[in-house]
Design a protein around this motif. Structure first.
Motif, PDB file in Angstrom:
ATOM      1  N   TYR A   1     -19.320  12.737  61.260  1.00 58.96           N
ATOM      2  CA  TYR A   1     -20.147  13.328  62.062  1.00 58.96           C
ATOM      3  C   TYR A   1     -20.727  12.178  63.167  1.00 58.96           C
ATOM      4  CZ  TYR A   1     -20.027  17.357  59.309  1.00 58.96           C
ATOM      5  OH  TYR A   1     -19.326  18.297  58.567  1.00 58.96           O
ATOM      6  N   SER A   2     -20.754  12.419  64.430  1.00 55.54           N
ATOM      7  CA  SER A   2     -21.380  11.736  65.571  1.00 55.54           C
ATOM      8  C   SER A   2     -22.712  12.099  65.717  1.00 55.54           C
ATOM      9  CB  SER A   2     -20.361  11.835  66.588  1.00 55.54           C
ATOM     10  OG  SER A   2     -20.701  13.037  67.173  1.00 55.54           O
ATOM     11  N   GLU A   3     -23.300  11.080  66.631  1.00 56.99           N
ATOM     12  CA  GLU A   3     -24.698  11.554  67.112  1.00 56.99           C
ATOM     13  C   GLU A   3     -24.723  12.771  67.726  1.00 56.99           C
ATOM     14  OE1 GLU A   3     -27.841  10.116  66.697  1.00 56.99           O
ATOM     15  OE2 GLU A   3     -26.567   8.941  65.171  1.00 56.99           O
ATOM     16  N   ARG A   4     -23.673  13.055  68.503  1.00 60.57           N
ATOM     17  CA  ARG A   4     -23.432  14.319  69.307  1.00 60.57           C
ATOM     18  C   ARG A   4     -23.495  15.549  68.273  1.00 60.57           C
ATOM     19  NH1 ARG A   4     -22.063  16.811  73.519  1.00 60.57           N
ATOM     20  NH2 ARG A   4     -20.281  18.275  73.713  1.00 60.57           N
ATOM     21  N   ASP A   5     -22.884  15.447  67.209  1.00 66.23           N
ATOM     22  CA  ASP A   5     -22.686  16.498  66.186  1.00 66.23           C
ATOM     23  C   ASP A   5     -24.189  16.607  65.403  1.00 66.23           C
ATOM     24  OD1 ASP A   5     -19.817  16.514  66.555  1.00 66.23           O
ATOM     25  OD2 ASP A   5     -19.482  15.016  65.202  1.00 66.23           O
ATOM     26  N   LEU A   6     -24.667  15.332  65.177  1.00 63.11           N
ATOM     27  CA  LEU A   6     -26.008  15.574  64.411  1.00 63.11           C
ATOM     28  C   LEU A   6     -27.121  16.480  65.584  1.00 63.11           C
ATOM     29  CD1 LEU A   6     -27.577  14.686  62.349  1.00 63.11           C
ATOM     30  CD2 LEU A   6     -28.279  12.437  63.185  1.00 63.11           C
ATOM     31  N   ASN A   7     -26.985  16.286  66.858  1.00 62.78           N
ATOM     32  CA  ASN A   7     -27.830  16.928  67.618  1.00 62.78           C
ATOM     33  C   ASN A   7     -27.807  18.400  67.516  1.00 62.78           C
ATOM     34  OD1 ASN A   7     -29.185  14.750  68.901  1.00 62.78           O
ATOM     35  ND2 ASN A   7     -27.443  14.441  70.383  1.00 62.78           N
ATOM     36  N   THR A   8     -26.225  18.621  67.530  1.00 66.67           N
ATOM     37  CA  THR A   8     -25.793  20.281  67.384  1.00 66.67           C
ATOM     38  C   THR A   8     -26.438  20.663  66.250  1.00 66.67           C
ATOM     39  OG1 THR A   8     -23.919  19.636  68.635  1.00 66.67           O
ATOM     40  CG2 THR A   8     -23.955  21.758  67.182  1.00 66.67           C
ATOM     41  N   LEU A   9     -26.325  19.954  65.047  1.00 63.60           N
ATOM     42  CA  LEU A   9     -26.881  20.450  63.826  1.00 63.60           C
ATOM     43  C   LEU A   9     -28.592  20.506  63.856  1.00 63.60           C
ATOM     44  CD1 LEU A   9     -25.177  18.289  61.391  1.00 63.60           C
ATOM     45  CD2 LEU A   9     -24.647  20.822  61.764  1.00 63.60           C
ATOM     46  N   LEU A  10     -28.858  19.559  64.597  1.00 59.23           N
ATOM     47  CA  LEU A  10     -30.642  19.699  64.698  1.00 59.23           C
ATOM     48  C   LEU A  10     -30.966  20.916  65.783  1.00 59.23           C
ATOM     49  CD1 LEU A  10     -31.320  15.931  65.220  1.00 59.23           C
ATOM     50  CD2 LEU A  10     -32.214  17.415  63.317  1.00 59.23           C
ATOM     51  N   PHE A  11     -30.284  21.079  66.625  1.00 56.01           N
ATOM     52  CA  PHE A  11     -30.302  22.370  67.493  1.00 56.01           C
ATOM     53  C   PHE A  11     -30.178  23.503  66.628  1.00 56.01           C
ATOM     54  CE2 PHE A  11     -28.801  25.846  70.067  1.00 56.01           C
ATOM     55  CZ  PHE A  11     -29.521  25.774  71.166  1.00 56.01           C
ATOM     56  N   VAL A  12     -29.207  23.724  65.623  1.00 54.12           N
ATOM     57  CA  VAL A  12     -29.085  24.713  64.840  1.00 54.12           C
ATOM     58  C   VAL A  12     -30.232  25.093  63.886  1.00 54.12           C
ATOM     59  CG1 VAL A  12     -27.645  25.791  62.810  1.00 54.12           C
ATOM     60  CG2 VAL A  12     -26.578  24.682  65.055  1.00 54.12           C
TER      61      VAL A  12
END
Lengths: 131, 131
Positions: free
Chosen positions: B39-50
DNA sequence: CTTGACCTTACCACCATGGGAAGGTGTAGG
DNA sequence: CCTACACCTTCCCATGGTGGTAAGGTCAAG
C-alpha cells in the motif's frame, strides 16, 4: 390452519415462520398427514407475540427470553422490565449515534454549494483535510 | 507498506481491507514479489476516506459512489450533496422509528411493577390484549 | 537454521430475511 | 379422470459486513 393462512393472519411470512421454527424460537408445528405444517389459535397467538416483539426491535434471542417469560406463570415482572429497559438503553445509544451523524452531515451539506462545481466540504471532510 | 501496517494506520482491519478489495470497493492492491499486498500513501488516503465514510454510516454501495465522485475532478458538488442528503433523510427516518419504539417501551416499563409478581403491561402489550 | 511475526487463500459463522428450484399435495372445473 | 393452479415441502444461494480459524508461504533477526 396451514402456514399460508398463519402467515397472512400473523403478518409473518411463511418463510420467516419456518425459519423461526428451524432456529427453535418457536416449537415445531404439528404436521398434517401429508407433512403440511398445521397451526392452532394458540400457535397463532405465539406468532403474533413474536411479531409485536420484532416490531419493537427486540432481537431473536431476546424474544426467545420474552416468550419463556410470557409462558412462565411464575415469572417476575422484574425480569421483563429489566430486559425492556436494557433494550431501551441500547436504542437510546443508537439514536444518539445516528443523531450525531445527522448533525454532522447536515451541517456539511448546508455548506455545500450543491451546484455543478466540484468543491464540496463533504468530500473534504471525508478526505480528512484539516484545512 | 504491508497490509498490517495499512490496517493499523487506517483503522480498518486487514480482514476488512481484503474484503473491500474483493468486492471491488477499492482497487486491487499492488503485490510484492512474494504476493504480499503493498500500500502506498495514496492507497492509505483511500482507506481513510472509506473509514470516515463508514463512520458516517454510508453503505458500501454509497461509498463506492462517493469514491468515484472524490476521484472525479469534473464532479458536481450537487451529486455529493444529494447523496448525503438522502442518507440524512434515511437516518432521520430511522431515528424517528427508534424514537417511537423507545417512547412506547419506556412507557410500558414505567407502568411495570418490576417486582417478583408476574403481572406486566409489557407482556400484555406483546400479547396484544386490548384491555 | 530456527523462531516468531507477518502474509496468503479458503472456508465457516453470525443475524434475519428473501429468492428460487424441484417436487409433492389439495381442490376445483371441465 | 385429467388438468390447472394454488399451496406446501426441503434445499441451496444471496445479502452486508465482519470475525474466526486453518493450512500454508515469507521475511527478518538472532
Amino acid at each position: 390452519m396451514n402456514i399460508g393462512q398463519a402467515a397472512s393472519s400473523s403478518g409473518i411470512s411463511a418463510k420467516r415462520i419456518r425459519y423461526y421454527e428451524q432456529i427453535g424460537l418457536i416449537g415445531p408445528a404439528a404436521r398434517s398427514a401429508a407433512g403440511y405444517r398445521t397451526y392452532s389459535e394458540r400457535d397463532l397467538n405465539t406468532l403474533l407475540f413474536v411479531r409485536r416483539s420484532r416490531q419493537l426491535g427486540f432481537a431473536i434471542a431476546e424474544i426467545s427470553t420474552l416468550l419463556s417469560l410470557w409462558q412462565d406463570r411464575n415469572r417476575s415482572s422484574e425480569d421483563v422490565k429489566q430486559l425492556a429497559l436494557s433494550h431501551v438503553a441500547r436504542l437510546r445509544n443508537k439514536i444518539e449515534e445516528l443523531q450525531s451523524i445527522v448533525t454532522t452531515l447536515q451541517d456539511l451539506a448546508d455548506h455545500c454549494g450543491g451546484d455543478a462545481r466540484p468543491d464540496c466540504p463533504i468530500l473534504a471532510e471525508l478526505q480528512g483535510s484539516k484545512s
